[in-house]
Design a protein around this motif. Structure first.
Motif, PDB file in Angstrom:
ATOM      1  N   ALA A 241       2.324  -2.832  -3.241  1.00 46.31           N
ATOM      2  CA  ALA A 241       3.721  -2.488  -2.988  1.00 46.31           C
ATOM      3  C   ALA A 241       3.846  -1.544  -1.786  1.00 46.31           C
ATOM      4  CB  ALA A 241       4.341  -1.849  -4.229  1.00 46.31           C
ATOM      5  N   ALA A 242       2.938  -0.577  -1.682  1.00 47.04           N
ATOM      6  CA  ALA A 242       2.971   0.359  -0.551  1.00 47.04           C
ATOM      7  C   ALA A 242       2.657  -0.369   0.755  1.00 47.04           C
ATOM      8  CB  ALA A 242       1.982   1.485  -0.777  1.00 47.04           C
ATOM      9  N   ARG A 243       1.672  -1.252   0.727  1.00 47.84           N
ATOM     10  CA  ARG A 243       1.336  -2.028   1.929  1.00 47.84           C
ATOM     11  C   ARG A 243       2.522  -2.887   2.367  1.00 47.84           C
ATOM     12  NH1 ARG A 243      -4.874  -3.225   2.088  1.00 47.84           N
ATOM     13  NH2 ARG A 243      -5.610  -1.820   0.490  1.00 47.84           N
ATOM     14  N   ASN A 244       3.144  -3.548   1.403  1.00 45.86           N
ATOM     15  CA  ASN A 244       4.287  -4.405   1.721  1.00 45.86           C
ATOM     16  C   ASN A 244       5.468  -3.595   2.227  1.00 45.86           C
ATOM     17  OD1 ASN A 244       2.905  -6.722   1.023  1.00 45.86           O
ATOM     18  ND2 ASN A 244       3.674  -6.732  -1.082  1.00 45.86           N
ATOM     19  N   TRP A 245       5.720  -2.439   1.628  1.00 53.32           N
ATOM     20  CA  TRP A 245       6.853  -1.616   2.048  1.00 53.32           C
ATOM     21  C   TRP A 245       6.687  -1.167   3.496  1.00 53.32           C
ATOM     22  CZ3 TRP A 245       8.180   3.252   3.759  1.00 53.32           C
ATOM     23  CH2 TRP A 245       9.513   3.611   3.603  1.00 53.32           C
ATOM     24  N   ILE A 246       5.484  -0.686   3.826  1.00 59.85           N
ATOM     25  CA  ILE A 246       5.224  -0.265   5.209  1.00 59.85           C
ATOM     26  C   ILE A 246       5.308  -1.461   6.143  1.00 59.85           C
ATOM     27  CG2 ILE A 246       3.451   0.624   6.765  1.00 59.85           C
ATOM     28  CD1 ILE A 246       2.581   2.504   4.501  1.00 59.85           C
ATOM     29  N   GLY A 247       4.737  -2.594   5.745  1.00 62.67           N
ATOM     30  CA  GLY A 247       4.779  -3.797   6.577  1.00 62.67           C
ATOM     31  C   GLY A 247       6.189  -4.296   6.824  1.00 62.67           C
ATOM     32  N   ASN A 248       7.053  -4.214   5.820  1.00 64.98           N
ATOM     33  CA  ASN A 248       8.435  -4.667   5.977  1.00 64.98           C
ATOM     34  C   ASN A 248       9.248  -3.734   6.858  1.00 64.98           C
ATOM     35  OD1 ASN A 248       8.048  -6.951   4.415  1.00 64.98           O
ATOM     36  ND2 ASN A 248       8.674  -5.924   2.523  1.00 64.98           N
TER      37      ASN A 248
END
Length: 103
Positions: A49-56
């Motif tokens: 979730a943290a990786r996706n949030w930063i990526g988005n």
């Protein structure tokens, strides 16, 4: 670090933006250049979730400049490399001197 809040991930996002927009001096080229890649390294787990949030939150060009590395990745580096894994710190050796003082 906090499960109910995105505060820590948002702070990392802000630091990544500042880092990727910052110029550094490249001694090989003898001039200032922009940072081309950034590592986000954590001693614990970086959640999906943290990786996706930063990526988005990052645009396509900046997203490709970010490399994540968490505890599992660090351990895997020791598994595939010939380097010895770090050991637990030993208790400090405190020698006892029984010799009389020579003066």
């Amino acid at each position: 670090m906090t499960k109910g809040s995105q505060a820590n991930v948002a702070e990392i996002h802000n630091q990544v933006l500042m880092m990727l927009g910052h110029e550094i001096f490249d001694s090989e080229l003898s001039r200032r250049v922009l940072v081309d890649h950034a590592f986000i390294v954590a001693g614990g787990e970086i959640t999906k979730a943290a990786r996706n949030w930063i990526g988005n939150k990052l645009d396509q060009s900046k997203r490709s400049q970010i490399l994540f590395m968490d505890r599992e990745d660090i351990v895997n580096l020791f598994v595939v490399s010939p380097l010895p894994a770090p050991q637990m710190p030993r208790a400090s050796y405190d020698p006892v001197f029984d010799d009389p003082i020579p003066f």
